[in-house]
Design an enzyme around this catalytic site. Sequence first.
Site, short mmCIF file in Angstrom:
data_model
loop_
_atom_site.label_atom_id
_atom_site.label_comp_id
_atom_site.label_asym_id
_atom_site.label_seq_id
_atom_site.Cartn_x
_atom_site.Cartn_y
_atom_site.Cartn_z
N HIS A 206 0.87 -1.18 0.00
CA HIS A 206 0.00 0.00 0.00
C HIS A 206 0.90 1.23 0.00
CE1 HIS A 206 -3.63 2.26 1.68
NE2 HIS A 206 -2.65 3.09 1.97
N CYS A 239 -2.76 13.06 3.07
CA CYS A 239 -1.77 12.88 4.12
C CYS A 239 -1.84 14.12 4.97
CB CYS A 239 -0.39 12.73 3.51
SG CYS A 239 0.92 12.95 4.72
#
Lengths: 311, 311
Positions: A206, A239
């Site tokens: 991932h 993020c």
Amino acid sequence: MSKQRIYLHDVAPRDGFQNEKVFIETQDKISIINELSECGFAKIEATSFTSPKAIPALRDAEQVMHEIKRKPGVEYTVLIPNVRGAERALSCGIDEANLVMSVSETHNRANLRMTREKSAQGLGQIIEALKGAPVAVNVSLSTVFGCPMEGDIASSEVFRLIGHFADQGITRISLCDTTGMAYPSQVREICKRARAEFPDITFTLHFHNTRGLAQANVLAAIDTGIDRFDASLGGLGGCPYAPGASGNACTEEVVHMLELEGFDTGIDLDRLLAVSARLPDLVQHDIPSQILKAGHRLTTHPAPEGIADMA
Amino acid sequence: MSKQRIYLHDVAPRDGFQNEKVFIETQDKISIINELSECGFAKIEATSFTSPKAIPALRDAEQVMHEIKRKPGVEYTVLIPNVRGAERALSCGIDEANLVMSVSETHNRANLRMTREKSAQGLGQIIEALKGAPVAVNVSLSTVFGCPMEGDIASSEVFRLIGHFADQGITRISLCDTTGMAYPSQVREICKRARAEFPDITFTLHFHNTRGLAQANVLAAIDTGIDRFDASLGGLGGCPYAPGASGNACTEEVVHMLELEGFDTGIDLDRLLAVSARLPDLVQHDIPSQILKAGHRLTTHPAPEGIADMA
């Protein structure tokens, strides 16, 4: 010679939508998942059975799981944080439970609000609760390639945790580059060792594209024999430590690259792009996907008029 | 063992600024070039000696070349479209003349407004005019990895043109992926053959990130022994066929990756990022650079308060 198959999992309905400021309407979620089901994914992360108060963006988990159209051959996985979530998920008929904890102590405390020890205990309880149920269990380890607070992570801790869950009978583990700190030679080293030491575990990688390395990291992992990857439609999934930076590896960019490199992803890129094209309206902002903007490499454009007659 | 050196050329002052809608003030151009000179580049593409009417963005080529501070060890290259441009450039003391034509007939006509045959003749005249002058000559071949109008390009045409210029004594050739159509296995194949068939030519690879493959392509080229790359500060430089898509490979992303992969780029990444940080103000828009947004991979962030006491 037949092409090597690479299995792709789209995580946008969970990992992507969870990070959006606007609430994605339940029927839109269902429709996106249904369309993704027709694209050829091996797995779709459909939602999360966390507390609706903790993550209101996915407060409609039950309705989503009840109303999506299941495509035979596609696994529908959901994130499960605790035994209560496992019970809710089981009542909806999931294919896989995805359990999460961090390799980094600091990130685990910051993200899950508990120590790694408590997380490991909690995951053990979920694993116990799911025994006998007709669902697979995957453990996702966050910050395998680095922690945004601690920096580098000792690989001994990565392998200690893989071993811990292997001892509990887990055969599916995702190695997650939670904030885009992985780089190709590091990926190669960790994947090679993981496959050598745990040949019975199916690893998924991932990656995040926070620093422009997701695609190169996918190729590096494949070099070591890894054949399963998470990616997110449109590159959704942010993020929190890098405002404006790209999030997850973008599914259509990964598919585009892998097909050019001669792998069989099983995915219909044109169909996938049609789904991705719906996202900017749904999430109400521009999305990172380069392929959505530029088209695939053989998207041709008309030549300017008059150039045919040049001498 | 000492690290392998990779030589980087920044093309933002020419390839980047040329594509901007706002005019970058001459003193800003000079200051950006001067700062890039201190970062450790092997080469900087400083400007273009095209007609000021054709490309007003670079109408200050003479002033830029006269006023920049030359750093010993850095080559200052400029784009030269014709003999008139060569004469102008020579009067400014350049290190390298960069001549351009397309491998694609359609792209050459569309972009340079003449046939490839005329372009090759014109480049021959420039090469002739520069004989005896104390400057190196580089030929940049556009659309080597595909043409946005024709699609795939026969590699026989690429090698025919390399051979044509090799016969004229050219020892520096850039293979350019003008609109981001290259993919790693294709890059590997073309670079391998180019190095094998033309061992006396120094090749530079010039990638665009239009479809998210620039970084993977750089690594693929290095696998074949290529050690010189163009890249553009901040990722400046657009693709007119993909509005909103990324342009050139982003210099700071390439440096960040190569240093992590164990190569010596000779470039001070922190210093480079300080230059890149000036760009959004100068060009008056957000720039593609991921590293500028996210910082390098070990940019750490403070942990939330209170997590130290968790039991």
